[in-house]
Write a protein that holds these residues in place. Sequence first.
Motif, PDB file in Angstrom:
ATOM      1  N   GLN A   1      58.081   2.135  24.377  1.00 28.01           N
ATOM      2  CA  GLN A   1      57.287   3.213  25.412  1.00 28.01           C
ATOM      3  C   GLN A   1      56.401   3.521  24.614  1.00 28.01           C
ATOM      4  N   GLY A   2      55.875   2.803  23.276  1.00 26.32           N
ATOM      5  CA  GLY A   2      55.406   3.518  22.252  1.00 26.32           C
ATOM      6  C   GLY A   2      54.823   2.509  21.506  1.00 26.32           C
ATOM      7  N   LEU A   3      53.895   2.362  20.435  1.00 26.31           N
ATOM      8  CA  LEU A   3      53.264   1.871  19.467  1.00 26.31           C
ATOM      9  C   LEU A   3      54.247   1.398  18.536  1.00 26.31           C
ATOM     10  N   SER A   4      54.799   2.770  17.771  1.00 26.24           N
ATOM     11  CA  SER A   4      55.938   2.111  17.012  1.00 26.24           C
ATOM     12  C   SER A   4      57.181   1.741  17.040  1.00 26.24           C
ATOM     13  N   GLU A   5      57.364   1.788  18.055  1.00 30.47           N
ATOM     14  CA  GLU A   5      58.413   1.144  18.986  1.00 30.47           C
ATOM     15  C   GLU A   5      58.284  -0.402  19.010  1.00 30.47           C
ATOM     16  N   ALA A   6      57.504  -0.942  19.640  1.00 33.08           N
ATOM     17  CA  ALA A   6      56.881  -1.993  19.533  1.00 33.08           C
ATOM     18  C   ALA A   6      57.244  -2.885  18.071  1.00 33.08           C
ATOM     19  N   ILE A   7      56.299  -1.970  16.849  1.00 28.55           N
ATOM     20  CA  ILE A   7      55.931  -2.518  15.535  1.00 28.55           C
ATOM     21  C   ILE A   7      57.470  -2.997  14.723  1.00 28.55           C
ATOM     22  N   THR A   8      58.508  -1.942  15.426  1.00 33.83           N
ATOM     23  CA  THR A   8      59.588  -2.296  14.132  1.00 33.83           C
ATOM     24  C   THR A   8      60.639  -3.133  15.724  1.00 33.83           C
TER      25      THR A   8
ATOM     26  N   PHE B   1      51.492 -14.403   9.768  1.00 36.98           N
ATOM     27  CA  PHE B   1      51.179 -13.451  10.489  1.00 36.98           C
ATOM     28  C   PHE B   1      51.144 -12.346  11.343  1.00 36.98           C
ATOM     29  N   ILE B   2      52.821 -12.179  11.405  1.00 37.16           N
ATOM     30  CA  ILE B   2      53.492 -11.128  11.886  1.00 37.16           C
ATOM     31  C   ILE B   2      53.771  -9.955  10.726  1.00 37.16           C
ATOM     32  N   ASP B   3      53.364 -10.338   8.970  1.00 43.30           N
ATOM     33  CA  ASP B   3      53.595  -9.376   8.311  1.00 43.30           C
ATOM     34  C   ASP B   3      52.265  -8.982   8.275  1.00 43.30           C
ATOM     35  N   VAL B   4      51.005  -8.848   8.307  1.00 44.15           N
ATOM     36  CA  VAL B   4      49.732  -9.034   8.361  1.00 44.15           C
ATOM     37  C   VAL B   4      49.331  -8.373   9.797  1.00 44.15           C
TER      38      VAL B   4
ATOM     39  N   SER C   1      51.952  -6.481  11.772  1.00 40.48           N
ATOM     40  CA  SER C   1      52.511  -5.517  12.020  1.00 40.48           C
ATOM     41  C   SER C   1      51.905  -4.512  10.966  1.00 40.48           C
ATOM     42  N   ALA C   2      51.433  -5.341   9.706  1.00 42.96           N
ATOM     43  CA  ALA C   2      51.318  -4.061   8.471  1.00 42.96           C
ATOM     44  C   ALA C   2      50.226  -3.158   9.502  1.00 42.96           C
ATOM     45  N   VAL C   3      48.733  -3.852   9.392  1.00 39.76           N
ATOM     46  CA  VAL C   3      47.909  -3.872  10.605  1.00 39.76           C
ATOM     47  C   VAL C   3      48.118  -2.464  11.943  1.00 39.76           C
ATOM     48  N   LYS C   4      48.531  -2.768  12.760  1.00 42.80           N
ATOM     49  CA  LYS C   4      49.025  -2.026  13.857  1.00 42.80           C
ATOM     50  C   LYS C   4      49.876  -0.682  13.177  1.00 42.80           C
ATOM     51  N   ASP C   5      50.609  -1.024  12.181  1.00 42.53           N
ATOM     52  CA  ASP C   5      50.903  -0.199  11.267  1.00 42.53           C
ATOM     53  C   ASP C   5      50.871   0.897  10.960  1.00 42.53           C
ATOM     54  N   LEU C   6      49.465   1.023  10.920  1.00 42.18           N
ATOM     55  CA  LEU C   6      48.037   1.443   9.926  1.00 42.18           C
ATOM     56  C   LEU C   6      47.561   2.298  10.948  1.00 42.18           C
ATOM     57  N   GLU C   7      46.975   1.476  11.935  1.00 42.91           N
ATOM     58  CA  GLU C   7      46.605   2.330  12.942  1.00 42.91           C
ATOM     59  C   GLU C   7      47.299   2.953  13.730  1.00 42.91           C
ATOM     60  N   HIS C   8      48.313   2.904  13.289  1.00 43.12           N
ATOM     61  CA  HIS C   8      49.142   4.128  14.052  1.00 43.12           C
ATOM     62  C   HIS C   8      48.942   5.319  13.173  1.00 43.12           C
ATOM     63  N   GLN C   9      49.501   5.004  12.177  1.00 48.10           N
ATOM     64  CA  GLN C   9      49.754   5.872  11.349  1.00 48.10           C
ATOM     65  C   GLN C   9      48.113   7.045  11.528  1.00 48.10           C
ATOM     66  N   GLU C  10      46.741   6.831  11.479  1.00 51.42           N
ATOM     67  CA  GLU C  10      45.457   7.109  11.850  1.00 51.42           C
ATOM     68  C   GLU C  10      45.980   7.638  12.855  1.00 51.42           C
ATOM     69  N   PHE C  11      45.608   6.979  14.456  1.00 54.50           N
ATOM     70  CA  PHE C  11      46.077   8.182  15.493  1.00 54.50           C
ATOM     71  C   PHE C  11      46.240   9.271  15.419  1.00 54.50           C
ATOM     72  N   MET C  12      48.441   8.965  14.200  1.00 59.44           N
ATOM     73  CA  MET C  12      48.817  10.154  14.288  1.00 59.44           C
ATOM     74  C   MET C  12      47.706  11.661  14.004  1.00 59.44           C
TER      75      MET C  12
END
Length: 456
Positions: A402-409, A425-428, A430-441
């Motif tokens: 139901q959200g990007l953070s859960e999906a990244i996990t 690829f998974i490491d890069v 996931s890290a990029v998407k994690d930062l995007e989520h932090q920026e949105f928050m």
Amino acid sequence: MAIRDNFSYTDMEEWLNAKRVTEIECLVPDLTGVARGKILPRVKFTEDRGMRIPEVVLGMTVTGNTPERDESYNRAISATDRDMILKADPTTITMVPWAVDPTAQVIHDCYLSDGSLVDYAPRSVLRRVLRLYAERGWKPVVAPELEFYLTAKNIDPNLPLSSPVGRSGRAETSRQVYSIDAVNEFDPLFEDIYDYCEMMNLDVDTLIHEIGAGQMEINFLHGDPLGLADKVFYFKRTLREAALKHEMYATFMAKPMADEPGSAMHVHQSVVDAKSGRNIFSNPDGTAAPAFRHYIGGLQRYMPSAMAIIAPYVNSYRRIVRHSAAPINLQWGMDNRTVGFRVPVSGAQDRRVENRVIGADANPYLALAVTLACGYLGMLDAVEPSAMVEDSAYDMPVELPQGLSEAITLLRREERLRDVLGGRFIDVYSAVKDLEHQEFMRVISPWEREHLLLHV
């Protein structure tokens, strides 16, 4: 099915000369699907095709930042900010229809100095999955259907989007699904789009008006996944440019308007025997083969862990809600548009499954790579699907993140996808998407100011 099948470097040189090209846009699709690269004079492109750009260009968020504090990211990408060597794929050469001077564009692959492909580049990830199919004598076939919205120009991101004004002088306010007249409102734009696509050999098929006000869908002819990903990549760029020419925006955001349905990239997919061309989803007598069931089983088993790739932004999850023309679960059914995986009515050779979970905002290379990876693992492990749903699946339990953070996990935890798509690829990613989520928050929304400021 490339844009220009079997084109060699020599063919490309002759083509550029015949077109009297003066400039070349050398493009690299990044993790977000944005076109990065350089613009070169024709002479420079001829003299030196091996251009260089920093490796980190492929490891940035949609806002242009890098997750430098993420340990897995730092292990994956060189700390020295080394260069990648770009090599043109001649089969992707095409004109830039909207350019004033004769300008070509060509997609490049990314290599390291030792000659190996940069394995987390989107085209490399898709090639990796296609090699796994080829090793088993299989050839996947896909057909994307891409939804998008036309909107009025909006230069203030704090204001909601609105429908554009058509040739009648009025903006569309009601839902005109499959309306021919509603499409004709934007005839000048779509005439340009079809002209551009024909000039670029993009092989678009049908255009329809979708459910939302100003929402359209373009369908592509079926073919090779890498060639189709290139065409979707080019089409997104082309549509945006054509819309701007007509004083509109075209957007592939998954949910651009609060009260309208979201936009998807539905992908029809089948697998044929590479030698005979026979659809392996069907038995000789025309019935469904075990591979078909197992492919669907693989989609059901692994798609939750793939959601961060096919629903890559915070906005993507606003589309995945009940009764909004988008699936909320992993069910499958025959000619059933309420499920995540629809099986269209077809003959034995055309037996296929349509993945309806993928958002229009997904990177086409990564979206095709991961949906094929899920099906591949299903066939490899003989994963049996659940029972087919014959009624609406909208009232069934939610089965998707139901959200990007859960999906990244979930993506980081799934070792099988890591094996197929590549660990770096998974490491890069996931890290990029994690930062995007932090920026949105860190952004405070109007809803929070309206309802929480004076009430809590």
